[in-house]
Motif scaffolding. Structure first.
Motif, mmCIF file in Angstrom:
data_model
loop_
_atom_site.group_PDB
_atom_site.id
_atom_site.type_symbol
_atom_site.label_atom_id
_atom_site.label_comp_id
_atom_site.label_asym_id
_atom_site.label_seq_id
_atom_site.Cartn_x
_atom_site.Cartn_y
_atom_site.Cartn_z
ATOM 1 N N ASP A 161 3.583 8.743 -0.500
ATOM 2 C CA ASP A 161 2.837 9.097 0.556
ATOM 3 C C ASP A 161 1.252 9.670 0.268
ATOM 4 O O ASP A 161 1.060 10.790 0.436
ATOM 5 C CB ASP A 161 3.440 10.375 0.936
ATOM 6 N N CYS A 162 0.465 8.314 -0.401
ATOM 7 C CA CYS A 162 -0.810 8.722 -0.549
ATOM 8 C C CYS A 162 -1.713 7.732 0.204
ATOM 9 O O CYS A 162 -1.224 6.818 0.833
ATOM 10 C CB CYS A 162 -1.110 8.440 -2.157
ATOM 11 N N PRO B 210 0.760 16.909 -5.230
ATOM 12 C CA PRO B 210 0.450 17.069 -3.888
ATOM 13 C C PRO B 210 -0.810 17.651 -3.894
ATOM 14 O O PRO B 210 -1.052 18.852 -4.241
ATOM 15 C CB PRO B 210 1.745 17.554 -3.335
ATOM 16 N N GLU C 64 1.511 12.464 -2.506
ATOM 17 C CA GLU C 64 0.688 13.079 -1.131
ATOM 18 C C GLU C 64 -0.730 13.682 -1.467
ATOM 19 O O GLU C 64 -1.072 14.682 -1.237
ATOM 20 C CB GLU C 64 1.327 14.406 -0.857
#
Ligand code: UD1
Ligand code: CA
Length: 470
Positions: A316-317, A350, A333
């Motif tokens: 999720d980057c 994150p 993240e």
């Protein structure tokens, strides 16, 4: 011939996701097992939604609460645009019973595509082609079929002389002749709902578990003289059903291979597809190179001309163009600006945001850190809850002491700050632009712009203290 992407009025999709999934031997409902980073039900919803039905019904049963929650929270994430209605199957007695209980939903539409909750390899073009073939056939129903070398476990397709289907014979009901049939039921059906309504309540319990088989509706329709078309799938890969962990692993491999083929077709170099794991929701720009042992997961978006890996894990980057992620780095993240270089052995936790050309090097860990353009955290540092300007140099072994045992506190470093090696920054603390921190300092108070702060005991030298005595 394709009507792909055009809205189909009066057409709904019904997904059967209520079954016990006994063969999975799992506490989790079968439809929630993940393949290529998305639960099986997510793959099915995405393909179903892409052919533009008016609505999608999902019937849940076994571990209904978990399944319902996953569909409710997942629908937005998977980009589902059709209204999704979830309802509970009261009696878990077979696929036919599931459709009986779904009839209040299905009955509102003139046509229904029924999908099983366990065929994650289906695609929107497959379903669209199926629908087009059904629409062109004039039949009351159509069944997507496939030729398989080993039909064991699947329902066998029995046809009349004109090629219309007269019955589906489940594995447990086969005799020597039907057992040899290699054309099987994929578990994907389209019915005119008027026709389905006339037979669905006439199913009788069948098989060793006395279940209501949806497939028996076919025999009843044919018996009433209605035509049921067989639509062959272009490849049996699309219809693989997941009933066991072995089939889950097969589905996962096929999905991942498909994803890698798509990426390579779009101009991404994958050095070794057999050792590269990229989730379905990931996108990667042209001329990026992915080295082996790398996992790129969730909704990660990677720009052009990036070099990723080997052995990196990214979830999720967002990576801009020209980013290099070197050996054995983990990123979660976070957003990485153009031209940044990370690793080897970096951990970006994150909530980080790196502006362009920032460098994070060996054994540095970042958490909720903003790093300005061109700044460097090159060696052995922990930077957490920090806002760091541009052109900053963080010396080796620098630690933000962000936690005092009760709460988290922030470290702010202005532009062009120079932090000497092995510094402790005891938060909350601010070092204004252009200031220098001497190596080995423990900084507890704010430092003004352009100043030098030294916060360590002065060195004492005791001459001759260990001189060898004669
Ligand atoms: C089914 C078909 C078979 C076909 C195969 C394709 C039947 C009777 N047989 O067999 O002809 O070749 O799929 O993969 O349908 N379900 C419910 N509620 C229930 C029972 C099942 O919603 O009470 C759902 C399951 O979650 C699953 C689907 O119905 O998504 C099919 O059930 P499953 O047990 O997997 O059927 P198969 O034996 O695979
Ligand atoms: Ca199945």
């Amino acid at each position: 011939m394709f009507i792909y992407m055009t809205k189909k009025n009066g057409f709904c999709v019904q997904i059967l996701a209520g079954g016990l999934g006994t063969r999975m031997k799992s506490e989790l409902p079968k439809v929630l097992h993940e393949a290529a980073g998305i639960p099986i039900i997510g793959h099915i919803l995405r393909a179903a939604d892409a052919i533009k039905p008016e609505a999608i019904g999902v019937i849940v049963g076994h571990k209904a609460g978990l399944a319902r929650q996953a569909v409710e929270t997942g629908s937005a994430k998977w980009g589902i645009t059709a209204p999704v209605e979830i309802f509970l199957q009261q009696q878990l007695t077979g696929s036919g019973r599931a459709v009986q209980e779904a009839m209040p939903f299905i009955g509102r539409f003139s046509e229904v595509l029924i999908l099983c909750g366990d065929t994650p390899l289906l695609t929107a073009p497959l379903l669209d082609g199926f629908y087009a073939a059904f629409a062109g056939s004039g039949a009351a129903a159509a069944i997507l079929t496939a030729q398989v070398p080993d039909p064991h476990g699947y329902g066998r397709i029995v046809k009349d002389r004109d090629g219309f289907i007269t019955a589906i014979v489940e594995q447990t009901e086969t005799d020597a002749e039907t057992a040899r049939i290699t054309e099987i039921n994929s578990g994907m059906y389209i019915f005119r709902t008027e026709a389905l309504k006339t037979v669905i309540n006439r199913l009788e319990p069948n098989g060793p578990k006395r279940e209501f088989y949806l497939t028996d509706a076919v025999r009843l329709l044919a018996g009433a003289g209605l035509k049921i078309a067989a639509v062959p799938a272009p490849d049996r890969e699309f219809i693989l059903g997941v009933n066991s962990r072995l089939q889950l692993a097969e589905a996962e491999q096929l999905l991942r291979a498909r994803k890698l083929r798509e990426l390579m077709a779009d101009g991404v170099t994958v050095k070794n597809p057999a050792a590269t794991y990229i989730d379905e929701g990931v996108s990667i720009g042209r001329d990026s190179v992915v080295f082996p042992g790398t996992h790129i997961c969730g909704g990660t978006v990677i720009g052009k001309n990036c070099m990723i890996g080997p052995n990196c894990h990214i979830t999720d980057c967002e990576l801009a163009d020209g980013v290099e992620i070197k050996f054995s780095s983990v990123l979660l993240e976070s957003r990485i600006g153009q031209g940044c270089s990370i690793g080897p052995f970096s951990h970006i936790r994150p909530g980080c945001e790196l502006a362009q050309n920032a460098h994070v090097g060996n054994f540095s860990e970042l958490k909720k850190a903003k790093i300005g353009a061109g700044s460097k955290v090159n060696h052995l540092s922990y930077i957490g809850d920090a806002e760091i300007g541009s052109g900053v140099n963080i010396g080796a072994g620098t630690i933000t002491c962000n936690y005092d045992g009760v709460g988290k506190h922030k470290t702010v470093l202005g532009d062009r700050v120079f932090v000497g090696s092995n510094t402790n920054l005891v938060a909350p603390v601010t070092v204004a632009e252009g200031a220098h921190i001497a190596a080995g300092s423990t900084i507890t108070d704010d430092v003004p712009a352009e100043a030098l702060a030294i916060a360590r005991a002065r060195q004492v030298v005791k001459e001759g203290r260990y001189k060898k005595r004669p």
